[in-house]
Design an enzyme around this catalytic site. Structure first.
Site, PDB file in Angstrom:
ATOM      1  N   ASP A  20      24.250  10.194  23.215  1.00 31.15           N
ATOM      2  CA  ASP A  20      24.415   8.862  22.626  1.00 31.15           C
ATOM      3  C   ASP A  20      24.714   7.816  23.707  1.00 31.15           C
ATOM      4  O   ASP A  20      25.346   8.125  24.720  1.00 31.15           O
ATOM      5  CB  ASP A  20      25.566   8.921  21.601  1.00 31.15           C
ATOM      6  CG  ASP A  20      25.523   7.741  20.641  1.00 31.15           C
ATOM      7  OD1 ASP A  20      24.521   7.009  20.619  1.00 31.15           O
ATOM      8  OD2 ASP A  20      26.519   7.550  19.918  1.00 31.15           O
ATOM      9  N   ASN A  22      22.273   5.382  24.885  1.00 27.83           N
ATOM     10  CA  ASN A  22      21.125   4.870  25.654  1.00 27.83           C
ATOM     11  C   ASN A  22      20.906   3.371  25.431  1.00 27.83           C
ATOM     12  O   ASN A  22      20.642   2.625  26.378  1.00 27.83           O
ATOM     13  CB  ASN A  22      19.831   5.587  25.233  1.00 27.83           C
ATOM     14  CG  ASN A  22      19.836   7.046  25.600  1.00 27.83           C
ATOM     15  OD1 ASN A  22      20.661   7.487  26.385  1.00 27.83           O
ATOM     16  ND2 ASN A  22      18.918   7.805  25.035  1.00 27.83           N
ATOM     17  N   ASN A  68      16.642   8.667  12.440  1.00 28.57           N
ATOM     18  CA  ASN A  68      16.185   7.768  13.516  1.00 28.57           C
ATOM     19  C   ASN A  68      14.853   7.074  13.212  1.00 28.57           C
ATOM     20  O   ASN A  68      14.492   6.102  13.885  1.00 28.57           O
ATOM     21  CB  ASN A  68      16.092   8.505  14.857  1.00 28.57           C
ATOM     22  CG  ASN A  68      17.439   8.804  15.477  1.00 28.57           C
ATOM     23  OD1 ASN A  68      17.600   9.765  16.231  1.00 28.57           O
ATOM     24  ND2 ASN A  68      18.447   7.985  15.177  1.00 28.57           N
TER      25      ASN A  68
END
Ligand code: FPP
Length: 235
Positions: A20, A22, A68
């Site tokens: 996590d 980015n 996502n």
């Protein structure tokens, strides 16, 4: 400062990473989120390599969750492109290579070419000694529901922990001993819901693209300081 880790033993066979941070990493640099994923993919390769160097047999990463897809088309396709590039690169070194690549998730919803290449890479690397699981279009609850439905459709009337475990994407692998989440959030986000029952959890504020071997060492050193009781007592 974490101790330098040399070689892990059988207590630590499987590390899983929730990669996590980015997007935030890129934003801090005035760059688009896609740039964070690009650097994140490079760091993924470095971390996998380092885990192999310190003797970790199984590494699992959360690359793309079933949720996502809600992200912009641009961001989703940039992640798919990075995965496609990684698969091509891994295929190039699959022959006689060390790394078995396995995908956890429902690949049927991916672009067809990517699905085909992912399955081909799995086949090409199936006998390699170090495993990297890439969770892709993965959701932990969906994995359990699917496994149960498959068992029912095979005529099972009494499901056990053993039969359920053997029907998950991770069948035949040890559960993760350690789950590391970067990016400062304290949750599992539907990752390895069944397999994480007794995993040690490690959370760090480090954003994934900043993850270095020293950060892996810090998580591993912390793991070795913990006492795993599995509901029993020690001492
Ligand atoms: C979470 O950070 C990261 C993702 C949803 C994608 C992770 C994908 C990669 C690292 C590339 C995958 C490629 C390979 C080869 C495995 P975020 O975007 O949610 O970060 P934020 O919380 O800062 O917004």
């Amino acid at each position: 400062m974490a101790d330098k880790v040399t070689l892990c033993d059988e207590r630590l066979q499987h590390i899983a990473f929730i990669m996590d941070g980015n997007g935030r990493w890129a934003k801090k640099r005035g760059m688009p989120r896609e740039y964070g994923h690009k650097v994140g993919a490079k760091v993924f390769k470095e971390v996998i390599k380092y885990c192999g160097d310190i003797g970790i047999k199984y590494v699992t990463v959360y690359a793309f969750s079933t949720e996502n897809w809600k992200r912009s088309e641009k961001e989703v396709s940039s992640i798919m492109k990075l995965l496609g590039e990684y698969i091509k690169e891994a295929e190039g070194s699959a022959d006689g290579g060390e790394l078995r690549v396995k995908f956890l998730g429902d690949l049927s919803k991916l672009p067809k070419e990517l699905e085909r290449e992912a399955l081909r890479l799995e086949k090409m690397t199936e006998n390699c000694p170090q495993t990297v699981n890439i969770a892709l279009n993965y959701g932990g609850r969906a994995e359990i529901v699917e496994a149960v439905n498959r068992l029912i459709s095979q005529g099972e009337t009494s499901i056990t922990e053993k039969t359920l475990s053997a029907s998950l994407y991770t069948a035949g692998m040890p559960d993760p001993d350690l789950i590391v989440r970067t990016g400062g959030e304290f949750r599992l986000s539907n990752f390895l819901m069944w397999q994480s029952a007794y995993s040690e959890l490690y959370f760090t504020n480090t954003l994934w693209p900043d993850m270095k071997s020293e950060d892996v060492d810090a998580a591993v050193s912390e793991f070795y300081r913990r006492t795993r009781r599995y509901g029993g007592v020690t001492g």
